[in-house]
Design a protein around this motif. Structure first.
Motif, PDB file in Angstrom:
ATOM      1  N   THR A 185      32.758 -44.878 118.623  1.00  0.00           N
ATOM      2  CA  THR A 185      32.730 -43.267 118.876  1.00  0.00           C
ATOM      3  C   THR A 185      33.242 -43.753 117.134  1.00  0.00           C
ATOM      4  OG1 THR A 185      32.396 -42.751 120.483  1.00  0.00           O
ATOM      5  CG2 THR A 185      33.086 -41.232 118.939  1.00  0.00           C
ATOM      6  N   LEU A 186      34.677 -44.831 117.098  1.00  0.00           N
ATOM      7  CA  LEU A 186      35.050 -44.333 116.204  1.00  0.00           C
ATOM      8  C   LEU A 186      34.892 -44.828 114.160  1.00  0.00           C
ATOM      9  CD1 LEU A 186      38.802 -42.670 117.265  1.00  0.00           C
ATOM     10  CD2 LEU A 186      37.103 -41.214 116.463  1.00  0.00           C
ATOM     11  N   LEU A 187      35.002 -46.649 115.210  1.00  0.00           N
ATOM     12  CA  LEU A 187      34.573 -47.803 113.865  1.00  0.00           C
ATOM     13  C   LEU A 187      32.854 -47.938 114.191  1.00  0.00           C
ATOM     14  CD1 LEU A 187      37.235 -49.757 115.629  1.00  0.00           C
ATOM     15  CD2 LEU A 187      37.165 -48.130 113.253  1.00  0.00           C
ATOM     16  N   VAL A 188      32.218 -47.456 114.800  1.00  0.00           N
ATOM     17  CA  VAL A 188      30.775 -48.271 114.689  1.00  0.00           C
ATOM     18  C   VAL A 188      29.822 -47.158 114.474  1.00  0.00           C
ATOM     19  CG1 VAL A 188      29.218 -49.694 115.669  1.00  0.00           C
ATOM     20  CG2 VAL A 188      30.803 -50.043 116.117  1.00  0.00           C
ATOM     21  N   PHE A 189      29.828 -46.332 115.313  1.00  0.00           N
ATOM     22  CA  PHE A 189      29.091 -44.566 115.554  1.00  0.00           C
ATOM     23  C   PHE A 189      29.158 -44.538 113.829  1.00  0.00           C
ATOM     24  CE2 PHE A 189      27.699 -40.147 116.130  1.00  0.00           C
ATOM     25  CZ  PHE A 189      25.991 -40.756 116.295  1.00  0.00           C
ATOM     26  N   PRO A 190      30.368 -43.805 113.281  1.00  0.00           N
ATOM     27  CA  PRO A 190      30.416 -43.008 112.043  1.00  0.00           C
ATOM     28  C   PRO A 190      29.344 -43.910 110.735  1.00  0.00           C
ATOM     29  CG  PRO A 190      32.613 -42.870 112.539  1.00  0.00           C
ATOM     30  CD  PRO A 190      31.919 -43.900 113.989  1.00  0.00           C
ATOM     31  N   ALA A 191      29.203 -45.423 110.982  1.00  0.00           N
ATOM     32  CA  ALA A 191      28.751 -45.786 110.160  1.00  0.00           C
ATOM     33  C   ALA A 191      26.846 -45.988 110.150  1.00  0.00           C
ATOM     34  CB  ALA A 191      28.596 -46.970 110.375  1.00  0.00           C
ATOM     35  N   VAL A 192      26.672 -45.457 111.591  1.00  0.00           N
ATOM     36  CA  VAL A 192      25.267 -44.781 111.841  1.00  0.00           C
ATOM     37  C   VAL A 192      25.308 -43.224 111.272  1.00  0.00           C
ATOM     38  CG1 VAL A 192      23.428 -44.247 113.573  1.00  0.00           C
ATOM     39  CG2 VAL A 192      24.844 -46.495 113.568  1.00  0.00           C
ATOM     40  N   VAL A 193      26.212 -42.300 111.148  1.00  0.00           N
ATOM     41  CA  VAL A 193      26.180 -41.385 110.520  1.00  0.00           C
ATOM     42  C   VAL A 193      25.761 -41.623 108.978  1.00  0.00           C
ATOM     43  CG1 VAL A 193      27.431 -39.035 109.960  1.00  0.00           C
ATOM     44  CG2 VAL A 193      27.229 -40.431 112.408  1.00  0.00           C
ATOM     45  N   SER A 194      26.878 -42.479 108.539  1.00  0.00           N
ATOM     46  CA  SER A 194      26.097 -42.927 106.899  1.00  0.00           C
ATOM     47  C   SER A 194      25.103 -43.291 106.607  1.00  0.00           C
ATOM     48  CB  SER A 194      27.362 -43.817 106.351  1.00  0.00           C
ATOM     49  OG  SER A 194      28.386 -43.317 106.702  1.00  0.00           O
ATOM     50  N   LEU A 195      24.843 -44.218 107.682  1.00  0.00           N
ATOM     51  CA  LEU A 195      23.207 -44.492 107.433  1.00  0.00           C
ATOM     52  C   LEU A 195      22.409 -43.419 107.578  1.00  0.00           C
ATOM     53  CD1 LEU A 195      22.603 -47.532 108.972  1.00  0.00           C
ATOM     54  CD2 LEU A 195      23.505 -47.264 106.825  1.00  0.00           C
ATOM     55  N   PRO A 222      28.785 -36.333  98.864  1.00  0.00           N
ATOM     56  CA  PRO A 222      28.110 -37.225 100.283  1.00  0.00           C
ATOM     57  C   PRO A 222      29.247 -38.918 100.036  1.00  0.00           C
ATOM     58  CG  PRO A 222      26.158 -37.120  98.217  1.00  0.00           C
ATOM     59  CD  PRO A 222      28.020 -36.569  97.927  1.00  0.00           C
ATOM     60  N   ASP A 223      29.720 -39.135  99.794  1.00  0.00           N
ATOM     61  CA  ASP A 223      30.333 -40.116  99.848  1.00  0.00           C
ATOM     62  C   ASP A 223      31.737 -40.101 100.873  1.00  0.00           C
ATOM     63  OD1 ASP A 223      31.786 -39.149  98.075  1.00  0.00           O
ATOM     64  OD2 ASP A 223      32.862 -40.940  96.659  1.00  0.00           O
ATOM     65  N   GLU A 224      31.785 -38.534 101.360  1.00  0.00           N
ATOM     66  CA  GLU A 224      32.884 -37.770 101.924  1.00  0.00           C
ATOM     67  C   GLU A 224      32.884 -37.262 103.511  1.00  0.00           C
ATOM     68  OE1 GLU A 224      34.604 -34.665  98.941  1.00  0.00           O
ATOM     69  OE2 GLU A 224      36.405 -36.344  98.360  1.00  0.00           O
ATOM     70  N   GLN A 225      31.024 -37.199 103.480  1.00  0.00           N
ATOM     71  CA  GLN A 225      31.013 -36.624 104.859  1.00  0.00           C
ATOM     72  C   GLN A 225      31.149 -37.063 105.670  1.00  0.00           C
ATOM     73  OE1 GLN A 225      27.122 -34.122 104.682  1.00  0.00           O
ATOM     74  NE2 GLN A 225      27.151 -34.972 101.926  1.00  0.00           N
ATOM     75  N   THR A 226      30.946 -38.832 105.666  1.00  0.00           N
ATOM     76  CA  THR A 226      31.769 -38.761 107.257  1.00  0.00           C
ATOM     77  C   THR A 226      33.073 -38.960 107.633  1.00  0.00           C
ATOM     78  OG1 THR A 226      29.482 -40.440 106.308  1.00  0.00           O
ATOM     79  CG2 THR A 226      31.608 -40.931 108.178  1.00  0.00           C
ATOM     80  N   GLY A 227      33.664 -38.878 105.799  1.00  0.00           N
ATOM     81  CA  GLY A 227      35.107 -38.466 106.752  1.00  0.00           C
ATOM     82  C   GLY A 227      36.111 -37.116 106.944  1.00  0.00           C
ATOM     83  N   VAL A 228      34.432 -36.839 106.560  1.00  0.00           N
ATOM     84  CA  VAL A 228      34.950 -35.244 107.177  1.00  0.00           C
ATOM     85  C   VAL A 228      34.433 -34.779 108.311  1.00  0.00           C
ATOM     86  CG1 VAL A 228      34.379 -33.309 106.797  1.00  0.00           C
ATOM     87  CG2 VAL A 228      35.293 -34.071 104.880  1.00  0.00           C
ATOM     88  N   CYS A 268      35.469 -42.779 104.909  1.00  0.00           N
ATOM     89  CA  CYS A 268      35.037 -43.080 104.174  1.00  0.00           C
ATOM     90  C   CYS A 268      34.937 -44.739 103.177  1.00  0.00           C
ATOM     91  CB  CYS A 268      35.943 -42.266 102.698  1.00  0.00           C
ATOM     92  SG  CYS A 268      35.977 -40.208 103.047  1.00  0.00           S
ATOM     93  N   PHE A 269      35.385 -45.201 103.860  1.00  0.00           N
ATOM     94  CA  PHE A 269      35.968 -46.762 104.376  1.00  0.00           C
ATOM     95  C   PHE A 269      34.302 -47.027 105.617  1.00  0.00           C
ATOM     96  CE2 PHE A 269      35.923 -50.607 106.597  1.00  0.00           C
ATOM     97  CZ  PHE A 269      36.722 -52.147 105.115  1.00  0.00           C
ATOM     98  N   LEU A 270      34.340 -46.229 106.098  1.00  0.00           N
ATOM     99  CA  LEU A 270      32.953 -46.784 107.614  1.00  0.00           C
ATOM    100  C   LEU A 270      31.522 -46.413 106.119  1.00  0.00           C
ATOM    101  CD1 LEU A 270      34.184 -45.820 110.641  1.00  0.00           C
ATOM    102  CD2 LEU A 270      34.204 -47.843 109.436  1.00  0.00           C
ATOM    103  N   HIS A 271      31.660 -44.982 105.247  1.00  0.00           N
ATOM    104  CA  HIS A 271      30.530 -44.662 105.021  1.00  0.00           C
ATOM    105  C   HIS A 271      30.513 -45.215 103.590  1.00  0.00           C
ATOM    106  CE1 HIS A 271      28.333 -42.371 102.761  1.00  0.00           C
ATOM    107  NE2 HIS A 271      27.888 -42.495 101.801  1.00  0.00           N
ATOM    108  N   ARG A 272      31.353 -46.436 102.982  1.00  0.00           N
ATOM    109  CA  ARG A 272      31.268 -47.439 101.949  1.00  0.00           C
ATOM    110  C   ARG A 272      30.731 -48.578 102.261  1.00  0.00           C
ATOM    111  NH1 ARG A 272      36.129 -44.840 100.088  1.00  0.00           N
ATOM    112  NH2 ARG A 272      37.759 -47.284 100.614  1.00  0.00           N
TER     113      ARG A 272
END
Length: 1342
Positions: A585-595, A530-536, A79-83
């Protein structure tokens, strides 16, 4: 409780669908196919833990508690990475780019000792000692030439072959190089026997020019061998002529001729010197290969007869150089592939070898230092090395040119090889092939883009995510290597040839796992905002990624146990890259998923989303139009559940009933804005995972449902593969096949031999490869030295040194001389020289030429020298004692040199018997002090040399073509050296065999230890993260089976066990985790019997495992195109076998094993065998009211990328009978979803209340509850609610509102029994009663 429902075709629940006995109606079966029901601990461990706490299930509480905490942290991280997706991506790429700068400081190791010598080991210490003593690891180098027939069965024992050999060697030896404005030729850098200093300038000049280089060649058996000795420019000897060469030089005749000139020169000393060296008639009495040669001397035995010599007979026993005593070349050294008759004479031979002995770089530096030749340059050891390497390359080029020019006509093949060539090969081997790296990464980009691209659904396509992930992994690999460079970890061939591809494959594996989960979760995303999906996504995949990455890191670190620098560096760099990939994978790629999520919600297409908007219908590319679909084939809305598609009304509206402040006694019902519906176009066109049906009339006819025709790995696993693999006959067959494969693998292991041939690290179809093949086949020739160290009293332990030298007689691979004994070494040559002087002194003493006080003019030079030696006391303060003349002898009757004056004598021997000292190749350190004898010098004091700390005993080795022969030799020599070490002689062996092959002595033990550590590390990681010992045991057993199979494949393919396959075997443990741990995790987190859990695990993980195997294969595919056979055989073949074995084991044998003896599920429900009971919905947070949800106000336009985020989350499982009570409170406020998706807010008080609503609706609620007590574990609340709701719409609706939404009324009386657990939450049971209460509602459009 209040509820409002607005729908044109609201579904109703008939009385027959309600369970008997007053039990709560469970959700439809389709809902129970969601992951939260059947893979509870994987989807949300907290829910599974709550089920156990409520007594509705049993299971592994500790594992679930740990998993829940880990998932909570991962969810918050997501969720943090998504925000902050943009910021995280920018900072992450910036940090990675910063580490990439470290590549500028990378160091590349190419030297053999840097790559293959154990760090800190015995051999490393020995090399360090040699380097400290000599200034370099190897004191000499060799330039080798091998000639073989073009036809394999032809013999070379005829004059034409030897003459051809002569032409090549002569042409190559005459090459020169121009460096530092100096012309360098062979004579400037070759090993040349030393000569005594006669202190007569022109005599010394003659000897300097006439003494040739030491060349080991079969041509020395014939007169033509003199043509290699030169000199390059004929020597002018007064009274003899100006064209003196070795082809016409007879040293004995020359000395006799010079004596006639009555020169004041000690000819007797010179004659004695030549006699001791075995220099007699030179080459003048050797047979000529071509008797018709005009230069063939008349003294040649076949000159007059003109007969060709018997080549085999002449070569039998070896050949002799110009100094026969010190230059005997054994036949095994110059003739290869020999066939002998009964008497031992050579009849056939298939190879000839010439060895040109060159100085080492330190020796050449010392030789030319302080000479006029290099006075104008800053002469350094590096410049000396450059001269040597340049000349050797020029030599090899000349041989290659000669071979090329005669390629079509010559019946012979000639190959050259040198240490410089080997270094060049290793340097080339270590060069990074940028083209291959680029091609490999482009292939991975194409695969990621194509496999994740959806042509008929551009908005929900994931190609951009895949491409961004591959680029991100590429940057991460570069950053990891840069970080390794900053840590000082040197690069080598394995780093440049293997690591970039292997790291790419392993990194992309985790990305595919995350994108696969992202796609699955997106299919049922209405459960999450939507702001939870990256966290899930991170919550569900984080454990798998941690398991595989940590296991890989542990196995790579375990592989570093193997003490070979090249492979230890490989393991450490791979471990660092896995760590970087994990962080990425854990810190940067989720940001790509959020975008990407924001792109989807904005309705933009996958690729070029910043440039192209979505298509007209949202389901097609802007540049193309899909086929027309008849309206009859289209169902406008389909709500997708996992496992089926549920048809819903054609038009759907939602109503929200809210309690109004301040006393919350008044309620209002409004229409929810359409933006509050969390959905996507994917739900319009989706595929049923169970039946393959979508919203568009199934798979028949003409429609746009391309997914119906597409091939899906998940569908294949769910509908075909998983049911097949769980059948009993298939299980039996699989286990039988596994046993057979393991038995065959054990047989293959017995065929695995140790070794790494030099031909494996040289590109095929090259001259170097051909040379090494011929050298290994016909000669197996190597140099070795027995080195004695300091901390040893040489003068008093001479007998031990002789025993040490004699002990090597029992080593069969050491070449013996023509008497069957060992060649003499420095101490025996030193002793023989002193014995000769003692005899000369005795003669002069007996004749009275020497007395105790003096010598007379008629005394011989040798007698005078002996006198000077005998008077040495060996004491610095009293160096001379003439009384010793009659008291001591230079060498006693036991052959022991006078110990007291040992180092005085050594100074005299090294300077005055230079030829013998040079031929001994002793490399005494410290070098003996120079002292030259002159008969007319009456100074008796001889300087004393420093005590020795380094000496060499040289030997030639042969018959070492196979690794087992070399390792046997090494073990035998090491044992011999150890015995004398125990007797007080510090010593060690040195040479190429020990440098390359000593690693094999302890390789299998190191491999066994490393494998044990790797498997233990995986067991520990799996046990800690899963808290399941049996699951960890099965995973380790599967990995061990993979290693056994891989070893068997190596035996079948003929791949020898060296340090490289050993590391890959250990790496196989880490890579094998990708094929097993995902299946194991899916198995233990599923619910049901073993077969069902195996089915679910395969359905869930079949696609990620297959994609992981394919990406690993694509990552290493470029290795197959390497010009180095070493790369292809030892890396690509082994890694390819690993992928195949891992895929078969992970998808066939391991699932069958789990279905038979797999661990218990983490959650075992009591009520249902294949799913958990319906969990209570979590309390929804109180949300700020937004203007868009009030009556009479049009919803404001949502901000880009944030539509729906401000709206209340809609729960997946609405129910009027589900009420959750907050812990330790009699007042609770909730939002629940009522069919068909109506949000209701209720307020419950501890005492009965009467509430009325505004408008025409009234509500009456009565509540009775037992008082809460600390000793009472449950509180039961009965709620009866009757509501009359009237909804008025004051704002015109869009044209999508149907006008036939008539009014309906129904009666519903709900009795809800709520049981509250004091520690873990609440459980809800409800029943419906139709005899009380009324509910009516209507809509009147304004």
């Amino acid at each position: 409780m209040l509820a409002a429902t607005v729908s044109s075709k609201a579904p109703s629940v008939s009385s027959s669908e309600r369970p008997a006995g007053g039990k709560t109606q469970q959700p439809s079966a389709s809902n129970h196919c969601d992951d939260i029901f059947i893979r509870t601990s994987w989807a949300d461990a907290a829910v599974a833990l709550a089920q156990i706490d409520k007594g509705k299930a049993t299971g592994e509480r500790a594992a679930l508690w740990l998993r829940a905490r880990l998932q909570s942290q991962l969810f918050q991280l997501g969720c943090f990475l998504h925000r902050h997706a943009g910021k995280v991506l920018f900072v992450g790429v910036l940090v990675l780019a910063t580490f990439c700068v470290g590549l500028k400081s990378a160091k590349v190791h190419t030297r053999v000792d840097q790559l293959w010598v154990e760090e800190g080991g015995r051999l490393a210490r020995e090399l360090q000692y040699t380097r400290a003593a000599l200034g370099e690891a190897d004191s000499s180098t060799h330039q080798l030439v091998i000639q073989t027939p073009r036809h394999p069965q032809a013999s070379l024992l005829h004059p034409a072959a030897l003459l051809s050999h002569l032409d090549v060697v002569k042409a190559a030896a005459s090459v020169t190089v121009q460096l530092f404005d100096i012309t360098w030729r062979l004579k400037d850098m070759c090993y040349s026997p030393g000569i005594p200093n006669f202190d007569v300038h022109y005599i010394d000049q003659i000897f300097e020019n006439i003494i040739p280089c030491a060349i080991i060649t079969p041509l020395d058996c014939f007169w033509e061998g003199a043509k290699l000795l030169g000199p390059d420019y004929p020597v002018n000897i007064p009274g003899v002529g100006s064209k003196v060469r070795w082809t016409n030089l007879n040293p004995q005749t020359l000395i006799q001729h010079m004596k006639s000139f009555s020169l004041a020169f000690p000819f007797a000393t010179l004659e004695d010197y030549l006699k001791r060296a075995g220099i007699s008639s030179g080459y003048q009495e050797k047979p000529c290969l071509d008797p018709s040669d005009p230069e063939c001397p008349s003294t040649a035995p076949n000159k007059l007869s003109g007969q060709l010599p018997d080549i085999g007979a002449e070569l039998t026993g070896g050949c002799y150089g110009f100094a026969a005593k010190y230059m005997h070349w054994p036949e095994d050294l110059v003739v290869g592939g020999a066939t002998r008759n009964k008497t031992g004479h050579i009849q056939r031979a298939h190879a000839l070898q010439t060895v040109i002995q060159l100085m080492g770089e330190r020796e050449m530096f010392d030789f030319w230092s302080d000479t006029y030749k290099v006075h104008h340059v800053e002469w350094t050891q590096e410049k000396a090395a450059q001269v040597l390497e340049t000349w050797q390359r020029r030599f090899s080029e000349e041989v290659r040119r000669h071979l090329t020019s005669d390629n079509s006509t010559s019946p012979y093949k000639v190959y050259a090889f040198s240490t410089a060539t080997l270094n060049d090969i290793l340097s080339q081997f270590s060069e990074l092939s940028v083209v291959k790296v680029v091609i490999g990464y482009i292939v991975m980009l194409v695969y990621a883009g194509v496999s994740l691209l959806r042509w008929h659904d551009p908005v929900h396509s994931q190609a951009a995510v895949g491409l961004a992930g591959v680029v991100l992994v590429s940057i991460t690999v570069a950053a990891g290597l840069g970080f390794c460079a900053l840590l000082g970890i040197a690069f080598n061939a394995s780093t440049t040839q293997i690591v970039p591809f292997l790291a790419l494959g392993l990194g992309v594996d985790d990305l595919f796992l995350m994108t696969n989960t992202y796609a699955e979760q997106e299919g049922s995303h209405s459960q999450y905002s939507p702001d939870e999906q990256t966290g899930v996504v991170l919550k569900r995949t984080g454990l798998s990624i941690l398991l595989t990455s940590l296991s890989n890191m542990c196995t790579f670190f375990a592989a570093a146990i193997i003490p070979i620098p090249a492979l230890r560096v490989f393991s450490l760099q791979a471990a660092v890259l896995v760590l970087f990939n994990l962080g990425c994978t854990l810190l940067v790629f989720p940001a790509v998923v959020s975008l990407d999520l924001r792109r989807r919600h904005s309705g933009r297409v996958d690729l070029l989303c910043c440039c192209l908007p979505g298509g007209p219908t949202g389901s097609e590319w802007p540049c193309c139009t899909l086929p027309h679909v008849p309206s009859g084939h289209l169902v406008p809305v389909a709500h997708r559940r996992r496992g089926q598609v549920m048809p819903e009304p054609a038009k759907k509206l939602q109503a929200i009933t809210r309690a109004l402040p301040p006393d919350r006694q008044q309620t209002v019902t409004v229409l929810a804005p359409q933006e509050c519906w969390v959905g996507s176009t994917r739900e319009l066109l989706t595929v049923d995972n169970e039946r393959g049906q979508g919203a568009v009339g199934g798979c028949g006819g003409h429609h746009i449902m391309h997914e119906c025709w597409s091939w899906s790995l998940r569908k294949l696993a769910a509908t075909h593969y998983a049911p097949l693999i769980t059948k009993s006959p298939v299980k039996v067959v699989s286990m039988v096949i596994l046993v057979v494969i393991l038995a065959g693998s054990v047989w293959g292991i017995t065929k695995v031999t140790d070794g790494l041939d030099l031909t494996d690290i040289v590109p095929q179809n090259t001259d170097e490869h051909a040379f090494l093949s011929a050298q290994g086949q016909y000669f197996g020739f190597y140099n070795m030295y027995a080195v004695t160290e300091g901390d040893f009293e040489y003068p008093t332990n001479q007998k031990l040194l002789y025993e040490y030298h004699e002990a090597f007689m029992r080593v069969p691979n050491i070449i013996k001389n023509d008497d069957g004994g060992l060649p003499e070494f420095w101490l025996s040559l030193y002793r023989d020289w002193l014995i000769g002087l003692q005899k000369a002194f005795d003669r002069d003493w007996s004749r009275g030429s020497i007395t105790q006080e003096r010598w007379f003019p008629n005394a011989s030079d040798e007698g005078i020298l002996a006198y000077k030696l005998l008077v040495q006391t060996g004491h610095v303060d009293n160096p001379i004692d003439k009384s010793l003349i009659t008291q001591v002898r230079l060498v006693d009757g036991d052959g022991i040199i006078n110990p007291k004056a040992f180092y005085n004598y050594l100074s005299a021997w090294a300077s005055n018997d230079a030829l013998a000292y040079g031929a001994s190749r002793a490399n005494l350190r410290p070098e003996p002090r120079p002292w030259y004898h002159a008969a007319e010098d009456f100074e008796l004091k001889i300087p004393k040399s420093a005590p020795l700390v380094y000496t060499q005993l040289p030997f030639y080795l042969h018959g070492l073509g196979e690794t087992q022969h070399i390792t046997h030799l090494i073990a035998q020599v090491r044992s011999l050296c150890q015995k004398f070490e125990e007797r007080g002689l510090p010593n060690f062996p040195s040479g190429i065999p020990f440098l390359f092959w000593e690693q094999y002595l302890g390789l299998r033990q190191s491999l066994g230890l490393a494998l044990l550590c790797a498997l233990s590390a995986v067991f520990l990681v799996v046990s800690v993260l899963l808290l399941n010992l049996w699951a960890a045991t099965l995973v380790v057993l599967a990995l061990a089976a993979m290693v056994i199979q891989l070893l068997g494949v190596m035996g079948v393919l003929g791949i020898k066990l060296s340090a490289v396959p050993a590391v890959l075997l250990i790496v196989a443990v880490g890579i094998g985790v990708h094929f097993t741990i995902h299946i194991c995790l899916g198995f233990v987190t599923s619910i049901g019997c073993r077969d069902r859990r195996t089915h679910l695990a395969l359905e869930h993980m079949f696609a990620p495992v297959t994609h992981g195997a394919l990406t690993t294969l694509l990552g290493i595919i470029m290795l197959a195109f390497s010009e180095f056979d070493f790369i292809v055989r030892y890396f690509f073949y082994v890694l390819l076998a690993l992928v195949v074995v891992g895929l078969i084991t992970g998808l066939v044998f391991f699932p069958v094993l789990l279905s038979l003896i797999g661990p218990a599920a983490e959650v075992i429900p009591y009520e249902f065998p294949d799913r958990i009971s319906t969990p209570s919905p979590p309390p929804s947070p109180v949300q700020a009211r937004v203007g868009s949800c009030r009556v009479g106000k049009a919803p404001p336009p949502p901000r880009r990328g944030h539509s729906g985020i401000q709206c209340n989350r809609l729960h997946a499982e609405p129910s009027l009978t589900t009420i959750t009570e907050e812990a330790n409170s009699w007042h609770s406020t909730h939002e629940i979803v009522v069919q068909p998706e109506v949000v209701v807010e209720t307020t419950t008080y501890g005492t009965p209340q009467n509430a009325s609503t505004g408008g025409s609706g009234t509500s009456h609620a009565s509540t009775s509850a037992s008082p809460m007590s600390g000793s009472q574990s449950h509180v039961t609340t009965k709620v009866t609610a009757t509501a009359h709701v009237k909804v008025e719409v004051h704002t015109p609706l869009p044209g999508t509102v149907e006008h036939d939404l008539g009014s309906s009324s129904c009666s519903n009386k709900s009795h809800s029994s709520l049981r509250r657990d004091s520690s873990s939450g609440s459980e809800h049971d409800s029943s419906s009663d139709n005899n009380s209460g009324k509910h009516g509602g209507g809509i009147a459009p304004s």
